[in-house]
Design a protein around this motif. Structure first.
Motif, mmCIF file in Angstrom:
data_model
loop_
_atom_site.group_PDB
_atom_site.id
_atom_site.type_symbol
_atom_site.label_atom_id
_atom_site.label_comp_id
_atom_site.label_asym_id
_atom_site.label_seq_id
_atom_site.Cartn_x
_atom_site.Cartn_y
_atom_site.Cartn_z
ATOM 1 N N MET A 125 0.840 -1.197 0.000
ATOM 2 C CA MET A 125 0.000 0.000 0.000
ATOM 3 C C MET A 125 0.870 1.239 0.000
ATOM 4 S SD MET A 125 -2.674 1.117 2.955
ATOM 5 C CE MET A 125 -2.722 2.901 3.172
ATOM 6 N N ARG A 126 0.521 2.185 -0.870
ATOM 7 C CA ARG A 126 1.205 3.472 -0.873
ATOM 8 C C ARG A 126 0.738 4.279 0.348
ATOM 9 N NH1 ARG A 126 5.783 3.093 -3.425
ATOM 10 N NH2 ARG A 126 5.644 2.772 -5.674
ATOM 11 N N GLY A 127 1.364 5.405 0.586
ATOM 12 C CA GLY A 127 1.006 6.222 1.736
ATOM 13 C C GLY A 127 1.684 5.707 3.004
ATOM 14 N N LEU A 128 1.214 6.195 4.135
ATOM 15 C CA LEU A 128 1.591 5.725 5.471
ATOM 16 C C LEU A 128 3.003 6.083 5.943
ATOM 17 C CD1 LEU A 128 -0.016 2.187 5.755
ATOM 18 C CD2 LEU A 128 -0.574 4.204 7.108
ATOM 19 N N LEU A 129 3.964 6.187 5.004
ATOM 20 C CA LEU A 129 5.355 6.385 5.422
ATOM 21 C C LEU A 129 5.514 7.699 6.184
ATOM 22 C CD1 LEU A 129 6.830 5.076 2.092
ATOM 23 C CD2 LEU A 129 7.211 4.017 4.333
ATOM 24 N N VAL A 154 7.881 0.782 0.504
ATOM 25 C CA VAL A 154 6.437 0.574 0.394
ATOM 26 C C VAL A 154 5.994 -0.264 1.595
ATOM 27 C CG1 VAL A 154 6.755 -1.394 -1.196
ATOM 28 C CG2 VAL A 154 4.572 -0.216 -1.142
#
Lengths: 276, 259, 276, 259
Positions: A125-129, A154
């Motif tokens: 999943m993209r995002g979150l970082l 990722v």
């Protein structure tokens, strides 16, 4: 796997009987068919130490289960009563440390269920970082995208495999098929879960899969463990195409549940309604 | 009859959505929805490409048929150009906190949670931060919990992020290189000083920032008729309140003129 | 992204005009709504050097495009004319080395499209290990499952992002929404593709999204770039709920296409039909 | 009226499906479908848990509503207990080749392709290899291309694999530890020697393998009436051919008795 020999239509208590202490429950978002009818049956059943997975956010149903002390932990992207404000029992339980939190973001919960649906160990999943959500979720892992030429971290979300999915839908047929319309997260919950318990407004005589128009919005019996009829079963939540949300009642609950005493009184009033 | 404060916000949002093909609006966000509807009406009037609006949780404006995951899929595909996010706390680096104040996880004040922010903030090109309450408890130096960061390292996949911050007092743009906010304009009736005092983080600004421009006559007309009618279908309570605002202002205006 | 200012209903030539040389085309399986009408329009258009992605297997449509020399490469789980046997132009092209092959397995193609749908760089997938499919696919990667305690290799399938998806469906409405029923792979193709071209049997006046029953099986206009009416547009393939497959015609094609001359004659006959 | 060769196959498949809750059958696989239907009828007769049958590409027996990916998802979830695979080539380690003979990719004989085998062979517990043609060109020492391997290393996720191999001549079981096939029985009218000559790989067997048991009277009756009627809905051509077989055999049988 679903019990395969059950009579097609059961009562709420039989459904609630499938929930054992310690199980993980998948519950839908407010507008997607909450089986509030099952909330009362779960209270009567009393199986505790539950883990709740909100798909992807939660409201009054989870709040009541938490208030009743049946919940050990919650994975959710949000807990809210919408216009009626925050979820009071949840908020108290957070402050007191009574429940363990797995704060998530909506697509991460969808990704975890999709992994289970696909029989895959995880989904990327993209995002979150660089968010604190990621920081506090040691069950999520970060890898380097092996398809990228340069650094490209990722996040991988592990499969979410609930023991039991519970939801409310407009109708089922006598063959155990359930009409979910465009609320396909209900199908995703069922695919991912070992057992799926469904309450419906009504049971129709025709096979929902026999007509291409109704089949398109049907969750096949293959994924449905047990069904009970519960007229107005989402109340005070609404059900798409059937009835609107009773916002006044949710506000009434929100006010009552501000205190433990008020919460207990609200539950007692509901139990009295049921007995009447 | 001048524009009401709400109408200024709606008109400002419509301006921020210029060129947007598809904007998604969260549930119970009437002002962003009204801004999107005004954008659509302006495009229609000017013969520009249509603006598609998806309002979550609305049956009328739900163009999705694949469950609640579709919004995120759609954004991941690059098919959503603009979205709105708020925050219990927002800091000067554009970090937003939708989880709670105090030490996580036993927050002293708990908010609902991060919803889809930790994904949408990364992939939607124009994220408009919208929070009417402009106070130091909202606009803090550093958020207690980062639901989603305003900026991320160079190696992080990031197609989107903060585009603007709109509050009840003013409009800010965001510069991701600095990173930080720049005050673009102050809403009518407010001053730079008010904003500085109500903001817990430092921001760039002109010595004398301009005033947020109100809608011109024809645009206000569009807003007060066509858009308000459309809005009434999805947010009847809000539309009535807006109508009441306008009438009250009109009365005050009339009274003012008569005096 | 779809052109946003197009008139809702076009003709086949406008649709075919969106296909440029070198593009990647996603085409559906035999029984899921093949736009055979677009096959003839694509021949007339003549854009070549195409890459075909079969979702997840292919038949007469791809075989004709290959026979006509418009195809550079094919990703597929199978190419077959069903009861009529193997795909003759495909088989010849394989032997002669005229096309580059990306042999796949059905769920790998679904996984690649799902990655594109989710905006993810890849999807993991069980299976495949120690097969020759994996050996010949250097675009697939194997990683160790980071959630496992011991060795647990898992294959990652990169996102498949076709330039154009083309399919045939029973109906569209005047707002550009297309009814796909339970053939949800058509939605998956559209989600993953930059442009989606749809032919339909008919255009209906009512908004398919306005009614929950039809909405459940509707691909929203958001994903549909252009639509043309093509009555009997899947022929000789069938269309669910509309007409059955004309197996005799597919057998006729299979026999004709055994030789280059027979294939050319078959195309000439089809062109003559069209002109008539 | 003894069972026809096809009826022996169908009955054998029904036996291999004993205890199965959900069996999926590929498109244009009438004999496996008939075996599954007989299994369902036998369970119904015996009051055992129902057997669910999904026939791909059939409208009548399609219990899926999520497109062509659903079969694979369903198998990945552990909801499919049995499936059938064939092969242009099958070797003694249970490897199957659905792609082509000769050097890949420019195969001298090209078959359609691997379909879902490179997934389903790994995750469906009982994969029944079914190929009526029993010849050395099919049953080879080593396949030219491994669409899906019969066995994999210990570290490979493998919930499923070859359970049995059924041909026009006999029935084999598969021992994944060896790995290899064991001839379990020879169909009536055939001999071990025929099978050995027609098989390009070595297999284990008893010195005198038993004969594949035919269905008993009541089972044959179920097959010839109820199952044939059900089959007729999905595979009318095949059902007619089976009926013709039965009638031809019956005639021959009568003639035989009269002589």
């Amino acid at each position: 796997m679903p019990p395969s020999n059950s009579a097609p239509i059961a009562d709420l208590d039989r459904l609630a009987g499938a929930v054992e202490p310690g199980m993980a429950l998948a519950l839908p978002v407010d507008y997607a068919g909450v089986s509030m009818a099952m909330t009362w049956a779960l209270l009567a059943r009393g199986a505790g130490d539950l883990h709740i997975v909100n798909v992807p956010t939660g409201g009054m149903q989870g709040d009541i289960l938490i208030g009743a002390g049946l919940v050990r932990s919650v994975e959710t992207s949000a807990m809210t009563l919408g216009e009626a404000g925050g979820a009071p029992c949840f908020n108290r339980a957070v402050k007191s440390g009574q429940i363990k939190l797995k704060d998530a973001t909506c697509p991460a919960i969808h990704a975890g269920l999709m992994a289970a649906q696909k029989g895959s160990p995880f989904m990327p999943m993209r995002g979150l970082l660089e968010s604190d959500l990621l920081k506090f979720r040691d069950d999520w892992k970060v890898i380097e995208n092996p398809f990228a030429d340069s650094a490209d971290p990722v996040v991988l979300i592990p499969a979410i495999k609930p023991d039991v999915a519970i939801f409310h839908a407009p109708m089922a047929d006598r063959f155990g098929n359930v009409w979910i319309g465009r609320r396909r997260e209900l199908a995703a919950m069922a695919y991912a879960s070992a057992t799926t318990l469904v309450t419906v407004e009504r049971v129709v005589e025709n096979n929902l899969l026999a007509d291409e128009l109704s089949a398109a919005g049907t969750l096949p019996a293959l994924y449905v463990s047990d069904i009970a009829v519960a007229s107005n079963g989402a109340w005070p939540y609404g059900l798409w195409g059937e009835y609107p949300t009773d916002t006044a009642e949710i506000i009434r609950y929100a006010r009552a549940a501000r205190t433990d005493e008020g919460f207990a009184a609200y539950l007692a009033a509901r139990a009295a309604d049921k007995a009447a | 009859m001048p524009a009401t404060p709400r109408e200024i916000l709606i008109h400002t949002i419509a301006g921020l959505l210029d060129g947007v093909r598809h904007v998604a609006v969260g549930a119970s966000s009437p002002i962003p929805a009204a801004g999107a509807m005004l954008r659509r009406a302006l495009n229609r009037r000017a013969g520009l490409p249509p603006t598609r609006i998806s309002i979550l949780g609305s049956r009328e404006h739900n163009f999705f048929t694949n469950g609640s995951a579709e919004l995120f899929d759609c954004a991941g595909q690059g098919r959503i150009d603009a979205f709105f996010l708020g925050g219990g706390q927002i800091d000067g680096r554009g970090n937003i906190n939708l989880v709670g104040a105090g030490d996580y996880p036993r927050s002293s004040v708990r908010w609902p949670g991060s919803f889809g922010s930790a994904y949408l903030y990364y992939v939607v090109p124009r994220v408009i931060l919208f929070r009417e309450e402009h106070s130091p408890r909202v606009f803090v130096d550093k958020v207690d919990f980062v639901s989603a960061p305003g900026v991320t390292g160079d190696h992080v996949y990031r197609k989107g992020g903060p585009y603007a911050l709109l509050t009840g007092l003013g409009l800010f743009s965001f510069d991701k290189r600095r990173p930080g906010f720049t005050l673009e304009s102050v809403h009518p009736g407010h001053r730079l000083d008010d904003i500085a005092q109500a903001t817990g983080f430092a921001f760039a600004h002109e010595p004398a920032p301009r005033t947020t421009p109100p809608p011109d006559g024809p645009t206000l007309d569009l807003l007060r008729h066509q858009v308000l009618d459309e809005l009434n279908e999805t947010y009847p309570a809000f539309a009535s309140a807006m109508k009441a605002d306008i009438e009250r202002d009109a009365e005050r205006h009339d009274t003012g003129r008569r005096q």
